[in-house]
Design a protein around this motif. Structure first.
Motif, PDB file in Angstrom:
ATOM      1  N   THR A 186     -13.457 -12.956 -36.164  1.00 33.19           N
ATOM      2  CA  THR A 186     -13.791 -11.746 -36.912  1.00 33.19           C
ATOM      3  C   THR A 186     -15.159 -11.921 -37.530  1.00 33.19           C
ATOM      4  OG1 THR A 186     -11.460 -11.334 -37.404  1.00 33.19           O
ATOM      5  CG2 THR A 186     -13.093 -10.179 -38.742  1.00 33.19           C
ATOM      6  N   SER A 187     -16.070 -10.999 -37.254  1.00 30.41           N
ATOM      7  CA  SER A 187     -17.435 -11.098 -37.761  1.00 30.41           C
ATOM      8  C   SER A 187     -17.494 -10.738 -39.237  1.00 30.41           C
ATOM      9  CB  SER A 187     -18.353 -10.165 -36.976  1.00 30.41           C
ATOM     10  OG  SER A 187     -18.051  -8.810 -37.285  1.00 30.41           O
ATOM     11  N   ASP A 188     -18.662 -10.956 -39.828  1.00 36.57           N
ATOM     12  CA  ASP A 188     -18.853 -10.622 -41.242  1.00 36.57           C
ATOM     13  C   ASP A 188     -18.684  -9.131 -41.501  1.00 36.57           C
ATOM     14  OD1 ASP A 188     -19.367 -13.278 -41.739  1.00 36.57           O
ATOM     15  OD2 ASP A 188     -21.557 -13.066 -41.634  1.00 36.57           O
ATOM     16  N   THR A 189     -18.889  -8.328 -40.469  1.00 38.68           N
ATOM     17  CA  THR A 189     -18.734  -6.875 -40.622  1.00 38.68           C
ATOM     18  C   THR A 189     -17.294  -6.419 -40.391  1.00 38.68           C
ATOM     19  OG1 THR A 189     -19.269  -6.475 -38.303  1.00 38.68           O
ATOM     20  CG2 THR A 189     -21.113  -6.543 -39.864  1.00 38.68           C
ATOM     21  N   GLY A 190     -16.418  -7.371 -40.077  1.00 39.39           N
ATOM     22  CA  GLY A 190     -15.021  -7.022 -39.855  1.00 39.39           C
ATOM     23  C   GLY A 190     -14.659  -6.725 -38.422  1.00 39.39           C
ATOM     24  N   LYS A 191     -15.607  -6.860 -37.482  1.00 43.09           N
ATOM     25  CA  LYS A 191     -15.308  -6.602 -36.079  1.00 43.09           C
ATOM     26  C   LYS A 191     -14.492  -7.759 -35.522  1.00 43.09           C
ATOM     27  CE  LYS A 191     -17.343  -5.538 -31.581  1.00 43.09           C
ATOM     28  NZ  LYS A 191     -18.589  -5.295 -30.806  1.00 43.09           N
ATOM     29  N   ALA A 192     -13.406  -7.430 -34.849  1.00 44.93           N
ATOM     30  CA  ALA A 192     -12.503  -8.437 -34.303  1.00 44.93           C
ATOM     31  C   ALA A 192     -12.805  -8.674 -32.827  1.00 44.93           C
ATOM     32  CB  ALA A 192     -11.059  -8.007 -34.480  1.00 44.93           C
TER      33      ALA A 192
END
Length: 552
Positions: free
Chosen positions: A167-173
């Protein structure tokens, strides 16, 4: 002047290890990690895993040092006036009628392979990319901080197990596609020349090659075998048949230690050093029970050409942008690789185009993609069985070219019997110039890449080209070569000297510090290192050797 270099007599690949005891029966040497503990480290370096690594070190470290000493001795002969040549003592191998073992089903169609570092996001994106294979790279595109190495081994272990998610810092999984839809995983360890600075075995630094490959195999080889997926490896920076024989012994030992069938571990060797181009048959023969192909590692090859012939003024290269695959010495190398592989039943893999998509400039992007298309078209028409890309967006383009000209899974039927390559063909220097732009571009690439590498990033887009250690090494070695010979001039007559280097460095720190570039906090450190390396009396073997001492 040329000479056939002295070499030890040919030795067959070792298949029967004849160990007095099973590989892990002896008491292992102590393994010490000198870096701060990373998340998941204890599970990776469990007692059995550490014992496995210690046994690898105990059995093969002396042999590794021997092949490295042989490299040094051979380079000294090159520096004294000798030139690389085909070996007389291995003529029977080159002229013999033999073939390598059958290629497994998972590696028969390799028309597009994506390469990149081993961080979790990249691993997921690469395995999901739609490419036939993913080369997970611990070498040129990974800065070997301890955190990166541990994270990379964990990511690959979890990917093989099917549990990797990110999961990225932007919340993308990011999640993996189902196993059958994933690219085939091929792991590239670091080369024989590198130590793993953070791991001591019996008080000695461990081989980075044995650490990377051994730890991955320990955790994943059995699972991959059960899936008919290997384990598969890319072996980098070999210079001789003897180095391939050492890899054969290592892989045979690992199979024995892990209970794998003989020949289960498959290898593809990158022909990315000038000496190795004269021993392609010999390298295939040394690994003939497990080798799947050879790869044109073009960027490291250009770097090796400079390094190997560094004492010879007549082999000074023009600027990097003029050293393309149409140049006679690179064309000879590429076509010779195709002929050699297809004669022996192995795949001949093409190399990497450094271009990446250019956002916001349709015309520039179209021109860049046209260069990629032309490069892939050259490869498939020459008879290559597949190619590399560094960016997922290039996969459809590369596949379109190979699909149009290679309807089968490979084209080993393209024998290239028309290719006859001599020593002089492989050495023929390209003609060209060095411009102000080319010189200053080399300086900027070196500084920016080195700063990013010191900051933990080993794969960096610079001016819409994907730069890794191999491309940065070309730029660094060219600077040294131009400065070292003293009589090299720019196309306008300006002599290339330390004053010109200083002029190119002037203001670079302030300009890059004001930009959002990777590693900008280490720009001054990178500038100081480049100045030292470029002006040194001898060419450092690898940029990453002195730089590694500065990593965490």
């Amino acid at each position: 002047m040329s000479a056939v270099l002295d070499q030890p007599p040919v030795q067959p690949p070792v298949k029967d290890l004849q160990a007095a005891e099973p590989p892990l029966a002896q008491a292992p040497l102590a393994v010490e990690v000198t870096a701060p503990v990373q998340e998941g480290q204890d599970a990776l370096l469990s007692g059995p895993a550490s014992a496995f690594l210690a046994a690898l070190h105990a059995r093969f470290e002396a042999r590794r040092q021997a092949v490295l000493a042989a490299r040094t001795a051979r380079q000294a002969r090159f520096d004294s006036g000798d030139l690389p040549d085909f070996r007389e003592d291995t003529r029977a191998i080159r002229e013999g009628d033999w073939r390598v073992a059958d290629i497994p089903a998972a590696l028969r169609d390799r028309r597009v392979e994506i390469t990149g570092p081993v961080d979790p996001k990249m691993v997921i994106n690469a395995l999901n990319s739609g490419a036939q294979c993913y080369m997970a790279d611990f070498e040129d595109s990974t800065s070997p901080t301890w955190a990166n190495l541990v994270a990379g081994q964990r990511a690959l272990r979890d990917a093989v197990a099917g549990t990797l998610a990110f999961t990225s810092d932007t919340g993308k999984a990011y999640v993996l596609k189902p196993f059958p839809e994933q690219a085939v995983l091929i792991v590239r360890p670091r080369g024989w020349h590198l130590d793993e600075n953070h791991v001591l075995v019996g008080g000695e630094r461990m081989s980075a090659s044995l650490f990377d490959l051994g730890l991955f195999a320990f955790h994943n080889a059995r699972t991959l075998m059960q899936r008919d997926r290997g384990p598969y490896f890319y072996l980098p920076k070999l210079q001789s048949m003897e180095e391939a024989i050492l890899w054969e012994e290592v892989l045979s030992w690992i199979e024995d230690a892990l209970g794998l069938p003989c020949g289960q571990a498959k290898a593809t060797v990158l022909i990315e050093t000038l000496p190795a181009a004269f021993e392609m048959d010999e390298i295939l023969h040394a690994l003939r029970g497990r080798i799947a192909g050879l790869n044109c590692g073009r960027w490291d090859y250009i770097f090796s050409y400079i390094k190997t012939l560094r004492a010879h003024r007549e082999y000074v290269l023009p600027e990097r942008s003029q050293v393309g695959m149409a140049q006679p010495f690179l064309k000879a190398y590429s076509e010779s690789l195709v002929r050699t592989c297809h004669r022996r039943g192995a795949h001949a893999m093409g190399g990497m185009a450094a271009q990446i998509p250019i956002a916001g400039d349709a015309d520039a992007n179209a021109a860049a993609m046209a260069r990629v298309r032309d490069d892939k078209l050259r490869e498939v028409r020459a008879g290559h069985d597949g190619t590399w890309v560094a960016h997922p967006a290039l996969i459809p383009l590369a596949r379109e070219v190979f699909d149009a000209h290679m309807p089968g899974s490979h084209q080993q039927h393209v024998a290239r019997d028309d290719v006859e390559v001599s020593r002089d063909d492989l050495l023929a220097p390209p003609r060209g110039t060095v411009t102000h732009k080319g010189f200053s571009g080399n300086v900027e690439v070196c500084v920016r890449y080195l700063a990013a590498w010191l900051d933990g990033n080993g794969c960096v887009p610079i001016h819409w080209l994907m730069e890794d250690a191999a491309t940065a090494e070309i730029a660094r070695a060219q600077l040294w070569q131009w400065l070292h010979h003293g009589d090299v001039q720019l196309d306008d007559g300006t002599t290339i000297d330390a004053t010109l280097l200083q002029a190119s460095l002037l203001g670079l720190s302030a300009r890059l510090a004001a930009e959002d570039v990777p590693g900008r906090g280490r720009i001054d450190e990178a500038i100081a290192m480049l100045e030292t390396l470029a002006c040194a009396g001898s060419l450092a073997d690898f940029l990453t050797l002195p730089a590694y001492e500065r990593l965490d």
